[in-house]
Scaffold this motif. Structure first.
Motif, mmCIF file in Angstrom:
data_model
loop_
_atom_site.group_PDB
_atom_site.id
_atom_site.type_symbol
_atom_site.label_atom_id
_atom_site.label_comp_id
_atom_site.label_asym_id
_atom_site.label_seq_id
_atom_site.Cartn_x
_atom_site.Cartn_y
_atom_site.Cartn_z
ATOM 1 N N ALA A 52 0.835 -1.202 0.000
ATOM 2 C CA ALA A 52 0.000 0.000 0.000
ATOM 3 C C ALA A 52 0.872 1.254 0.000
ATOM 4 C CB ALA A 52 -0.931 -0.003 1.211
ATOM 5 N N GLY A 53 1.954 1.229 0.756
ATOM 6 C CA GLY A 53 2.865 2.366 0.800
ATOM 7 C C GLY A 53 3.560 2.604 -0.525
ATOM 8 N N LEU A 54 3.975 1.529 -1.184
ATOM 9 C CA LEU A 54 4.595 1.675 -2.502
ATOM 10 C C LEU A 54 3.615 2.271 -3.501
ATOM 11 C CD1 LEU A 54 6.637 -1.637 -2.863
ATOM 12 C CD2 LEU A 54 7.544 0.687 -2.598
ATOM 13 N N LEU A 55 2.382 1.800 -3.453
ATOM 14 C CA LEU A 55 1.341 2.321 -4.336
ATOM 15 C C LEU A 55 1.165 3.824 -4.140
ATOM 16 C CD1 LEU A 55 -1.159 2.161 -6.211
ATOM 17 C CD2 LEU A 55 -2.465 1.391 -4.191
ATOM 18 N N LYS A 56 1.009 4.229 -2.899
ATOM 19 C CA LYS A 56 0.826 5.651 -2.603
ATOM 20 C C LYS A 56 2.045 6.457 -3.046
ATOM 21 C CE LYS A 56 -0.267 8.821 1.185
ATOM 22 N NZ LYS A 56 -0.655 8.904 2.601
ATOM 23 N N HIS A 57 3.228 5.937 -2.782
ATOM 24 C CA HIS A 57 4.466 6.634 -3.133
ATOM 25 C C HIS A 57 4.595 6.848 -4.639
ATOM 26 C CE1 HIS A 57 8.660 7.793 -3.173
ATOM 27 N NE2 HIS A 57 8.919 6.770 -3.970
ATOM 28 N N VAL A 58 4.404 5.785 -5.428
ATOM 29 C CA VAL A 58 4.601 5.944 -6.867
ATOM 30 C C VAL A 58 3.563 6.882 -7.476
ATOM 31 C CG1 VAL A 58 5.888 3.802 -7.245
ATOM 32 C CG2 VAL A 58 3.401 3.790 -7.443
ATOM 33 N N ALA A 59 2.341 6.871 -6.944
ATOM 34 C CA ALA A 59 1.319 7.800 -7.446
ATOM 35 C C ALA A 59 1.704 9.245 -7.123
ATOM 36 C CB ALA A 59 -0.049 7.457 -6.853
ATOM 37 N N GLU A 60 2.138 9.485 -5.900
ATOM 38 C CA GLU A 60 2.557 10.838 -5.506
ATOM 39 C C GLU A 60 3.767 11.309 -6.301
ATOM 40 O OE1 GLU A 60 3.243 11.879 -1.424
ATOM 41 O OE2 GLU A 60 1.287 11.105 -0.796
ATOM 42 N N VAL A 61 4.735 10.427 -6.466
ATOM 43 C CA VAL A 61 5.951 10.798 -7.191
ATOM 44 C C VAL A 61 5.616 11.133 -8.643
ATOM 45 C CG1 VAL A 61 8.128 9.889 -8.102
ATOM 46 C CG2 VAL A 61 7.576 9.625 -5.676
ATOM 47 N N GLU A 62 4.822 10.298 -9.280
ATOM 48 C CA GLU A 62 4.460 10.556 -10.679
ATOM 49 C C GLU A 62 3.719 11.881 -10.803
ATOM 50 O OE1 GLU A 62 1.914 8.528 -14.315
ATOM 51 O OE2 GLU A 62 2.850 7.210 -12.831
ATOM 52 N N GLN A 63 2.752 12.111 -9.927
ATOM 53 C CA GLN A 63 2.010 13.375 -9.981
ATOM 54 C C GLN A 63 2.955 14.553 -9.769
ATOM 55 O OE1 GLN A 63 1.337 15.891 -7.504
ATOM 56 N NE2 GLN A 63 0.158 16.990 -9.054
ATOM 57 N N GLY A 64 3.863 14.429 -8.821
ATOM 58 C CA GLY A 64 4.784 15.516 -8.516
ATOM 59 C C GLY A 64 5.695 15.867 -9.676
ATOM 60 N N TRP A 65 6.213 14.849 -10.363
ATOM 61 C CA TRP A 65 7.097 15.119 -11.502
ATOM 62 C C TRP A 65 6.350 15.759 -12.660
ATOM 63 C CZ3 TRP A 65 11.969 15.970 -11.675
ATOM 64 C CH2 TRP A 65 12.811 15.390 -10.736
ATOM 65 N N ILE A 66 5.145 15.291 -12.926
ATOM 66 C CA ILE A 66 4.372 15.896 -14.025
ATOM 67 C C ILE A 66 4.028 17.339 -13.667
ATOM 68 C CG2 ILE A 66 2.208 15.781 -15.338
ATOM 69 C CD1 ILE A 66 4.384 13.657 -16.113
ATOM 70 N N ALA A 67 3.667 17.587 -12.418
ATOM 71 C CA ALA A 67 3.381 18.965 -11.990
ATOM 72 C C ALA A 67 4.606 19.847 -12.201
ATOM 73 C CB ALA A 67 2.944 18.986 -10.528
ATOM 74 N N ARG A 68 5.773 19.383 -11.775
ATOM 75 C CA ARG A 68 7.005 20.179 -11.949
ATOM 76 C C ARG A 68 7.259 20.479 -13.421
ATOM 77 N NH1 ARG A 68 8.643 16.260 -8.163
ATOM 78 N NH2 ARG A 68 8.913 17.164 -6.100
ATOM 79 N N ALA A 69 7.051 19.482 -14.278
ATOM 80 C CA ALA A 69 7.269 19.679 -15.712
ATOM 81 C C ALA A 69 6.298 20.722 -16.273
ATOM 82 C CB ALA A 69 7.117 18.357 -16.462
#
Length: 182
Positions: A52-69
């Motif tokens: 569950a933690g990995l799932l939450k982490h990868v979703a947050e990380v992906e969203q964060g990188w796209i936002a930065r871009a």
């Protein structure tokens, strides 16, 4: 969930990159098949990682990188004080809600990557101590980074799932496809 990435259409680099990202997302989703939130949140080793933690982490990380871009701040600001929270479900969160969130993030990623004028376009890295100062990266780098990040955690997910109940990726793929291996 994709288990094999087909050859891209000639010249469709974006499609190829997005297909490899989808394949790695599938590895994490597959590791969660048939588990309760409690099972998915358990930590079967000395590590703090859970499915569950990995799932939450990868979703947050992906969203964060796209936002930065896009030149926007990530939806959730993480720093040393709250970094651990991206690896655990909070009150009101479930595997189902995180999967739905990740599905939305994945659709936004695909739309963004397909819409940028060029994969050679750049954006600045965040002003964080772990990044070189005043450096920019390309959209191609961004997608490759997301593939690497997701693949790394998909490997963790395989190990965690097998530690929970002995289920291997082969068995989970067969289960997903409604076939048996034997």
């Amino acid at each position: 969930m994709v288990t094999h990435v087909r050859a891209e259409a000639q010249g469709d680099e974006r499609g190829a990159l997005l297909s490899f990202l989808a394949e790695q997302r599938g590895g994490i989703r597959r590791a969660l098949l048939g588990l309760t939130d409690e099972q998915a949140s358990s930590r079967p080793s000395a590590s703090e990682l859970s499915l569950a933690g990995l799932l939450k982490h990868v979703a947050e990380v992906e969203q964060g990188w796209i936002a930065r871009a896009k030149g926007e701040p990530p939806a959730i600001k993480r720093d040393e004080s709250n970094w651990h929270e991206c690896f655990q479900l909070a009150d009101g969160e479930s595997v189902e809600s995180q999967l739905a969130y990740w599905e939305k993030v994945a659709a936004e990623t695909e739309a963004f990557v397909r819409a940028v004028p060029s994969l050679d376009d750049t954006f600045p890295l965040p002003n964080e101590p772990w990044f070189p100062p005043d450096e920019a990266v390309s959209m191609r780098w961004l997608v490759l980074h997301l593939i690497r990040e997701t693949a790394r955690h998909a490997g963790h997910a395989d190990i965690i799932r097998e530690s929970l109940d002995g289920a291997t990726a082969f068995e989970l793929v067969a289960k997903e496809q409604g076939t048996s291996r034997g």
